[in-house]
Design a protein around this motif. Sequence first.
Motif, PDB file in Angstrom:
ATOM      1  N   GLY A   1       3.272  10.293  -9.332  1.00 18.19           N
ATOM      2  CA  GLY A   1       2.478  10.784 -10.390  1.00 18.19           C
ATOM      3  C   GLY A   1       2.078  12.237 -10.448  1.00 18.19           C
ATOM      4  N   LYS A   2       1.866  12.513  -9.265  1.00 16.95           N
ATOM      5  CA  LYS A   2       1.354  13.979  -9.333  1.00 16.95           C
ATOM      6  C   LYS A   2       2.478  14.875  -9.478  1.00 16.95           C
ATOM      7  CE  LYS A   2      -2.276  13.312  -6.177  1.00 16.95           C
ATOM      8  NZ  LYS A   2      -3.614  13.875  -5.487  1.00 16.95           N
ATOM      9  N   GLN A   3       3.628  14.396  -9.250  1.00 13.12           N
ATOM     10  CA  GLN A   3       4.552  15.612  -9.278  1.00 13.12           C
ATOM     11  C   GLN A   3       5.438  15.384 -10.663  1.00 13.12           C
ATOM     12  OE1 GLN A   3       5.276  17.199  -6.371  1.00 13.12           O
ATOM     13  NE2 GLN A   3       3.968  16.127  -5.131  1.00 13.12           N
ATOM     14  N   ALA A   4       5.734  14.244 -11.055  1.00 14.34           N
ATOM     15  CA  ALA A   4       6.667  14.208 -12.183  1.00 14.34           C
ATOM     16  C   ALA A   4       6.195  14.422 -13.621  1.00 14.34           C
ATOM     17  CB  ALA A   4       7.292  12.651 -12.024  1.00 14.34           C
ATOM     18  N   GLY A   5       7.105  14.700 -14.348  1.00 11.84           N
ATOM     19  CA  GLY A   5       6.917  14.647 -15.967  1.00 11.84           C
ATOM     20  C   GLY A   5       6.845  13.324 -16.413  1.00 11.84           C
TER      21      GLY A   5
ATOM     22  N   LEU B   1       2.963   0.076  -7.126  1.00 12.29           N
ATOM     23  CA  LEU B   1       4.031   1.351  -7.419  1.00 12.29           C
ATOM     24  C   LEU B   1       3.214   1.725  -8.826  1.00 12.29           C
ATOM     25  CD1 LEU B   1       6.076   3.585  -7.039  1.00 12.29           C
ATOM     26  CD2 LEU B   1       7.730   1.850  -7.477  1.00 12.29           C
ATOM     27  N   CYS B   2       3.611   0.851  -9.611  1.00 12.65           N
ATOM     28  CA  CYS B   2       3.090   1.288 -11.213  1.00 12.65           C
ATOM     29  C   CYS B   2       1.798   1.745 -11.319  1.00 12.65           C
ATOM     30  CB  CYS B   2       3.480   0.000 -12.360  1.00 12.65           C
ATOM     31  SG  CYS B   2       5.269  -0.415 -12.317  1.00 12.65           S
ATOM     32  N   ALA B   3       0.830   0.986 -10.663  1.00 11.64           N
ATOM     33  CA  ALA B   3      -0.562   1.327 -10.887  1.00 11.64           C
ATOM     34  C   ALA B   3      -0.945   2.767 -10.180  1.00 11.64           C
ATOM     35  CB  ALA B   3      -1.387   0.275 -10.374  1.00 11.64           C
ATOM     36  N   GLY B   4      -0.231   2.879  -9.050  1.00 11.89           N
ATOM     37  CA  GLY B   4      -0.449   4.129  -8.120  1.00 11.89           C
ATOM     38  C   GLY B   4      -0.222   5.359  -9.141  1.00 11.89           C
ATOM     39  N   MET B   5       1.281   5.129  -9.529  1.00  7.54           N
ATOM     40  CA  MET B   5       1.687   6.166 -10.620  1.00  7.54           C
ATOM     41  C   MET B   5       0.855   6.335 -12.046  1.00  7.54           C
ATOM     42  SD  MET B   5       5.712   6.205 -11.968  1.00  7.54           S
ATOM     43  CE  MET B   5       6.271   6.490 -10.511  1.00  7.54           C
ATOM     44  N   GLY B   6       0.323   5.450 -12.327  1.00  3.17           N
ATOM     45  CA  GLY B   6      -0.536   5.511 -13.615  1.00  3.17           C
ATOM     46  C   GLY B   6      -1.736   6.255 -13.348  1.00  3.17           C
ATOM     47  N   THR B   7      -2.180   6.097 -12.176  1.00  2.00           N
ATOM     48  CA  THR B   7      -3.575   6.564 -11.879  1.00  2.00           C
ATOM     49  C   THR B   7      -3.507   8.034 -11.679  1.00  2.00           C
ATOM     50  OG1 THR B   7      -3.909   4.739 -10.538  1.00  2.00           O
ATOM     51  CG2 THR B   7      -5.379   6.522 -10.236  1.00  2.00           C
TER      52      THR B   7
ATOM     53  N   VAL C   1       0.870  -1.089  -0.073  1.00  2.00           N
ATOM     54  CA  VAL C   1       0.133   0.057   0.143  1.00  2.00           C
ATOM     55  C   VAL C   1       1.061   1.110   0.005  1.00  2.00           C
ATOM     56  CG1 VAL C   1      -1.847   1.343   1.235  1.00  2.00           C
ATOM     57  CG2 VAL C   1      -2.007  -1.156   1.042  1.00  2.00           C
ATOM     58  N   THR C   2       1.842   1.353   0.710  1.00  2.00           N
ATOM     59  CA  THR C   2       2.887   2.288   0.700  1.00  2.00           C
ATOM     60  C   THR C   2       3.625   2.571  -0.680  1.00  2.00           C
ATOM     61  OG1 THR C   2       3.498   1.553   2.935  1.00  2.00           O
ATOM     62  CG2 THR C   2       4.753   3.416   2.357  1.00  2.00           C
ATOM     63  N   TYR C   3       3.742   1.506  -1.246  1.00  2.00           N
ATOM     64  CA  TYR C   3       4.375   1.783  -2.709  1.00  2.00           C
ATOM     65  C   TYR C   3       3.444   2.257  -3.594  1.00  2.00           C
ATOM     66  CZ  TYR C   3       8.824  -0.366  -1.347  1.00  2.00           C
ATOM     67  OH  TYR C   3      10.001  -0.727  -0.586  1.00  2.00           O
ATOM     68  N   GLY C   4       2.197   1.782  -3.292  1.00  2.00           N
ATOM     69  CA  GLY C   4       0.933   2.228  -4.205  1.00  2.00           C
ATOM     70  C   GLY C   4       0.826   3.719  -4.231  1.00  2.00           C
ATOM     71  N   LEU C   5       0.842   4.157  -2.947  1.00  2.00           N
ATOM     72  CA  LEU C   5       0.736   5.618  -2.524  1.00  2.00           C
ATOM     73  C   LEU C   5       2.267   6.390  -2.898  1.00  2.00           C
ATOM     74  CD1 LEU C   5      -0.624   5.267   1.188  1.00  2.00           C
ATOM     75  CD2 LEU C   5      -1.843   6.070  -0.819  1.00  2.00           C
ATOM     76  N   LEU C   6       3.053   5.757  -2.959  1.00  2.00           N
ATOM     77  CA  LEU C   6       4.484   6.435  -3.342  1.00  2.00           C
ATOM     78  C   LEU C   6       4.292   6.722  -4.836  1.00  2.00           C
ATOM     79  CD1 LEU C   6       7.687   7.088  -3.493  1.00  2.00           C
ATOM     80  CD2 LEU C   6       8.080   4.741  -3.897  1.00  2.00           C
ATOM     81  N   GLY C   7       3.745   5.628  -5.677  1.00  2.00           N
ATOM     82  CA  GLY C   7       3.396   5.884  -7.080  1.00  2.00           C
ATOM     83  C   GLY C   7       2.465   7.041  -7.244  1.00  2.00           C
ATOM     84  N   TYR C   8       1.379   6.958  -6.458  1.00  2.00           N
ATOM     85  CA  TYR C   8       0.184   7.966  -6.692  1.00  2.00           C
ATOM     86  C   TYR C   8       0.764   9.367  -6.530  1.00  2.00           C
ATOM     87  CZ  TYR C   8      -4.450   9.802  -5.921  1.00  2.00           C
ATOM     88  OH  TYR C   8      -5.587  10.707  -6.023  1.00  2.00           O
ATOM     89  N   PHE C   9       1.900   9.464  -5.366  1.00  2.00           N
ATOM     90  CA  PHE C   9       2.337  10.864  -4.977  1.00  2.00           C
ATOM     91  C   PHE C   9       3.255  11.257  -6.040  1.00  2.00           C
ATOM     92  CE2 PHE C   9       6.284  12.716  -3.317  1.00  2.00           C
ATOM     93  CZ  PHE C   9       5.672  14.020  -2.665  1.00  2.00           C
TER      94      PHE C   9
END
Lengths: 127, 384
Positions: B206-210, B229-235, B196-204
């Motif tokens: 994704g909001k910041q990165a190019g 992580l990948c799924a959180g980032m993609g969202t 879950v933490t890795y998912g939240l890391l991805g989610y975070f």
Amino acid sequence: MNIKIIVRGKAKGTVLYTRHPVNFLGGIDKKTGQVRDRNHDLFGKSIRDKILVFPNGVGSSVGAYTIYSLKYNKSAPLAMVCLKADITTASGCAISNIPLVVAEKKEYESLKDCQEITVDAIEGKIL
Amino acid sequence: MELTKEEEAMLDGKHGETLALAYRILAAIGEATGADKLIPVEWAHLSGVNYNTIGDAGETFLSHLSKDAKFKIKTTVNPMGFDFDNVSKFGLDEEFITKQQSIKHSYQKMGASPSFSCIPYEIFELPKKGTQVSFAESNAAIYANSISDLKTNKESALSALASALTGKSPHSDLREEENRKPDLTIRMRAESVDEVTYGLLGYFAGKQAGSSVAISGIKELDRRSCKSLCAGMGTSGSCGMFTLDEGEGEKIDFDQKEVTKMRDELNTSESGDIITLGSPQLGLGEISDLVARLKGRSFKKHCMIFCPRAIQGQIHNLGYDKELNRAGGELLYDCCTCLTPLIDKKDVDAVITNSVKGAYYLRTSNGVDVNLKNLNRIVEEETQ
């Protein structure tokens, strides 16, 4: 004037302006064109038959089908103007024949909500 | 973007309506991303399979397209709305079932492999390193770029479809080596480390990165955490890849405060009526791990477990299906938590899940509350 043409066409209409990115899949009702994302500043308004001016699209890759659905349901914007054309918005507009242009920041910020404009995505002009 | 004479002719409709449409999409995204030319891609993975998301417009479009269109390259597809083997249990209306059947038929008629999975990187043999592919499912695009050594942009449903029809994609963004270098580093400083933490890391992130981001401070990343992580980032954003190191440029910390902030955005309930596991779908390793954790325990609530059809045979041969059924779990193939029509707010107030991506879509699309917690806690608190 620095306008980049992404999808060719020409449309005249009223500007609907937002500074917030648009998530087409979750954020717009594909039948009516109403913005249903409660956190969006356009919440409750409709993008139907407007010139949608927004920075870029975000969210699901399926958003391209949402743009096509809007056209299919006669609820699509007449044209779109954005700051950065993303793949989802560009591909959705391409199959829906919705004129799409990218404006430079200065040009983009000079547009006002409710203003009547013509997006000429053949000559590359906003009038 | 420069087109060859042959590509120009296809864009102009000299080789039929289907190719003209596909080239119109490629030309638009080429302009949008500042590409110089079109390049060959070897594999397209399509989203836009679930009737719940593409609706009547999408169904009609695909049905028309499939009359004469054929995919030119290996093409795999995302999950659909439900598992045809289990559909009678869910009380879906006839129209949904008929329209979903039509979409499934159209993709297969054009030559898609009936994978109905959001984890193509886990169930198919991968092409050699550096191969250009065209993946629309965001978790799969990020995984392909970051872990599988493949190259893809974060494609849209229609840009990947255009690649499937032409075998091409614009040469831009993450398809070019120099754009794959991250210009932002997220330093992992969270105390608890679970999926879950890795998912939240991805989610975070994704909001910041190019387009590309570096993540430092991670020693080990198991398959479950990596998928999360990948799924959180993609969202949350448009970022299409990460590297596990400290890059050049700006640095931001992802600390416990940020974990809490991201969790509070997605976790809206202290409990739930049902459990869902999957988004991304679970692979064989995760199923085997789940079976080992259950060891005679049973779910106190209905638990939906989403998997690709490709592993159904192995699940059966290893006896995992029997064990999961005994524990009150329901294995569902070809579909997933995200945008499922199987969870309706008429019947369910809140859903328990360890998926950050699932949590986002359950809230925004299904309109239900979410109790987000890791698999350890789900097994501890929701089984007996």
